[in-house]
Scaffold this motif. Structure first.
Motif, mmCIF file in Angstrom:
data_model
loop_
_atom_site.group_PDB
_atom_site.id
_atom_site.type_symbol
_atom_site.label_atom_id
_atom_site.label_comp_id
_atom_site.label_asym_id
_atom_site.label_seq_id
_atom_site.Cartn_x
_atom_site.Cartn_y
_atom_site.Cartn_z
ATOM 1 N N THR A 198 1.231 -0.997 0.341
ATOM 2 C CA THR A 198 0.182 0.220 -0.047
ATOM 3 C C THR A 198 0.799 0.978 0.087
ATOM 4 O OG1 THR A 198 -0.245 -0.149 2.038
ATOM 5 C CG2 THR A 198 -2.102 -1.235 1.278
ATOM 6 N N GLU A 243 -1.695 4.075 -4.846
ATOM 7 C CA GLU A 243 -2.939 4.820 -6.102
ATOM 8 C C GLU A 243 -3.802 3.391 -6.143
ATOM 9 O OE1 GLU A 243 0.535 3.860 -8.822
ATOM 10 O OE2 GLU A 243 0.366 4.696 -7.484
ATOM 11 N N TYR A 244 -2.867 2.049 -5.851
ATOM 12 C CA TYR A 244 -3.857 0.763 -6.184
ATOM 13 C C TYR A 244 -4.344 0.065 -4.444
ATOM 14 C CZ TYR A 244 -2.381 0.844 -10.912
ATOM 15 O OH TYR A 244 -2.515 1.166 -12.311
ATOM 16 N N VAL A 245 -4.183 1.153 -3.880
ATOM 17 C CA VAL A 245 -5.342 0.373 -2.062
ATOM 18 C C VAL A 245 -6.305 -0.153 -2.380
ATOM 19 C CG1 VAL A 245 -5.500 0.834 -0.046
ATOM 20 C CG2 VAL A 245 -3.392 2.042 -0.800
ATOM 21 N N ASP A 246 -6.553 0.448 -2.961
ATOM 22 C CA ASP A 246 -8.479 -0.312 -2.839
ATOM 23 C C ASP A 246 -8.151 -1.426 -3.661
ATOM 24 O OD1 ASP A 246 -9.621 1.993 -1.847
ATOM 25 O OD2 ASP A 246 -10.385 2.778 -2.887
ATOM 26 N N LYS A 247 -7.929 -1.236 -4.859
ATOM 27 C CA LYS A 247 -7.488 -2.500 -6.049
ATOM 28 C C LYS A 247 -7.038 -3.697 -5.326
ATOM 29 C CE LYS A 247 -7.481 -3.964 -10.233
ATOM 30 N NZ LYS A 247 -8.809 -4.761 -11.054
ATOM 31 N N ASP A 260 -6.450 -4.174 -2.229
ATOM 32 C CA ASP A 260 -7.808 -5.647 -0.709
ATOM 33 C C ASP A 260 -8.868 -5.726 -1.591
ATOM 34 O OD1 ASP A 260 -6.438 -4.298 1.405
ATOM 35 O OD2 ASP A 260 -8.478 -2.838 1.091
ATOM 36 N N GLU A 261 -8.799 -5.547 -2.906
ATOM 37 C CA GLU A 261 -10.278 -6.218 -4.299
ATOM 38 C C GLU A 261 -9.646 -7.610 -4.497
ATOM 39 O OE1 GLU A 261 -12.238 -5.102 -7.705
ATOM 40 O OE2 GLU A 261 -12.384 -3.904 -6.719
#
Length: 79
Positions: free
Chosen positions: A7, A12-16, A18-19
Motif C-alpha cells: 500500500t 494509488e492501488y490501495v482499493d484494488k 484489497d479487492e
C-alpha cells in the motif's frame, strides 16, 4: 531502511489491492508472500546485515520479482 508495504509502494492501488486479495487467490498468495519477504528483509536491515550477504540479496531479488508480478496484476486486473 524503508517500508516497502504494497500500500506504500502502490498508494494509488490501495482499493484494488484489497479487492484482488479477496477475489483472486493467487494474488492473495503473492501479496502474502511479498509481505513475509518484506518483513524478513526489514528485520535483517534492522540488525545491520552486511549488504553483500548473498541470502539477503536473494531475498531482495525475490521481493522485487514479486512486486513486478503484483504490479502487472494491478494493471491488468488478472495474471
Amino acid at each position: 531502511m524503508g517500508n516497502h508495504a504494497l500500500t506504500i509502494e502502490f498508494p494509488e492501488y490501495v482499493d484494488k489491492i484489497d479487492e484482488l486479495k479477496q477475489q483472486d487467490a493467487e494474488f492473495a498468495r503473492m501479496a502474502n508472500e511479498y509481505h513475509k519477504l518484506d518483513h524478513q528483509i526489514a528485520g535483517l536491515e534492522s540488525r545491520n546485515m552486511p549488504v553483500a550477504d548473498e541470502h539477503f540479496e536473494e531475498l531482495k531479488m525475490q521481493r522485487l520479482r514479486l512486486k513486478d508480478q503484483i504490479y502487472k496484476r494491478l494493471l491488468n486486473g488478472q495474471g
